[in-house]
Write an enzyme that holds these catalytic residues in place. Structure first.
Site, PDB file in Angstrom:
ATOM      1  N   ASN A  12       0.853  -1.186   0.000  1.00 21.67           N
ATOM      2  CA  ASN A  12       0.000   0.000   0.000  1.00 21.67           C
ATOM      3  C   ASN A  12       0.892   1.239   0.000  1.00 21.67           C
ATOM      4  O   ASN A  12       1.560   1.536   0.988  1.00 21.67           O
ATOM      5  CB  ASN A  12      -0.903  -0.022   1.237  1.00 21.67           C
ATOM      6  CG  ASN A  12      -1.896   1.118   1.271  1.00 21.67           C
ATOM      7  OD1 ASN A  12      -1.569   2.251   0.934  1.00 21.67           O
ATOM      8  ND2 ASN A  12      -3.107   0.838   1.713  1.00 21.67           N
ATOM      9  N   ASP A  74      -1.285  -3.965  11.058  1.00 25.70           N
ATOM     10  CA  ASP A  74      -2.648  -4.262  10.630  1.00 25.70           C
ATOM     11  C   ASP A  74      -3.553  -3.347  11.433  1.00 25.70           C
ATOM     12  O   ASP A  74      -3.350  -3.156  12.635  1.00 25.70           O
ATOM     13  CB  ASP A  74      -3.011  -5.724  10.863  1.00 25.70           C
ATOM     14  CG  ASP A  74      -4.278  -6.103  10.098  1.00 25.70           C
ATOM     15  OD1 ASP A  74      -4.324  -5.869   8.881  1.00 25.70           O
ATOM     16  OD2 ASP A  74      -5.221  -6.620  10.713  1.00 25.70           O
ATOM     17  N   TYR A 158     -10.937   5.152   5.727  1.00 34.38           N
ATOM     18  CA  TYR A 158     -12.085   5.789   6.375  1.00 34.38           C
ATOM     19  C   TYR A 158     -11.752   7.179   6.940  1.00 34.38           C
ATOM     20  O   TYR A 158     -12.590   7.777   7.614  1.00 34.38           O
ATOM     21  CB  TYR A 158     -12.601   4.895   7.512  1.00 34.38           C
ATOM     22  CG  TYR A 158     -13.096   3.539   7.055  1.00 34.38           C
ATOM     23  CD1 TYR A 158     -14.416   3.364   6.640  1.00 34.38           C
ATOM     24  CD2 TYR A 158     -12.240   2.448   7.035  1.00 34.38           C
ATOM     25  CE1 TYR A 158     -14.865   2.125   6.222  1.00 34.38           C
ATOM     26  CE2 TYR A 158     -12.689   1.195   6.617  1.00 34.38           C
ATOM     27  CZ  TYR A 158     -13.995   1.045   6.204  1.00 34.38           C
ATOM     28  OH  TYR A 158     -14.452  -0.187   5.788  1.00 34.38           O
TER      29      TYR A 158
END
Length: 207
Positions: A12, A74, A158
């Site tokens: 990512n 994570d 988010y």
């Protein structure tokens, strides 16, 4: 002094940039290498039941495959009304259709909920694993509430709908340095700094 090599267990690009900034702000001289530098290493199936378990799965796999110390994290969004969901499924909440679809689905699920019932927190577990299998885990958390619609162009995931406690802006509206200073990921990595310093100073932390 040559900077220690540390491979980051993520493909990512947003996370690579964010984690590099966090470690630099902590004053650590680290040659941070993204997992993309090792295309032959397959992605790890994140089938752990906690953030820490998934972070350790990724870090162990990459440390074993590359022979380098590996850092993985994570993280996810935990919504009170949803019993802690999306949680470890945050990135896959809409069935793998990406950040925008995840946010849209979440907002739809909470559409009728008043502001006072939209409490949530971001949680993160960071794992450091050495090639010999030794490991460290640190965790961070950021509490807040969910907006009714996305606001802000920064961050990812988010961030545009999450307003931290004590602020009147979403994470997506904050400058990177401010976000990193308070974020769940920033807090987890700050908690990992002593272990990383030990790695840099001594070559490998003692168990």
């Amino acid at each position: 002094m040559t900077a220690a090599k540390l491979v980051l267990a993520t493909r990512n690009a947003h996370k690579v940039v964010e984690l590099r900034e966090i470690l630099a702000d902590a004053g650590l001289e680290v040659d941070l290498i993204g997992a993309d530098a090792f295309p032959e290493v397959p992605d790890v199936v994140e089938n752990g039941t906690t953030f820490a378990a998934n972070a350790l799965l990724k870090a162990h796999a990459l440390a074993k495959a590359t022979g380098l110390p590996a850092l993985a994290d994570d993280s996810g969004l935990c919504v009170d009304l949803l019993g802690g969901a999306p949680g470890i499924f945050s990135a896959r909440w809409s069935g793998g259709r990406g950040d925008r679809a995840n946010v849209e689905l979440l907002l739809a699920q909470l559409a009728d909920m008043a502001a006072e019932h939209r409490a949530a927190h971001f949680a993160c577990a960071a794992a450091l694993v050495l090639p010999d299998g030794r490991e460290r885990v640190a965790e961070g958390r950021l509490s807040g509430t969910l907006r009714f619609e996305p606001v802000g162009d920064g961050g990812f995931g988010y961030d545009p709908v999450f307003e931290p406690v004590g602020l009147d802006r979403t994470l997506a509206e904050l400058p990177a340095a401010q976000k990193n200073a308070i974020s769940h990921r920033g807090r987890a990595l700050q908690a990992m700094v002593p272990q990383l310093r030990e790695l840099l100073d001594a070559g490998a932390p003692d168990a």
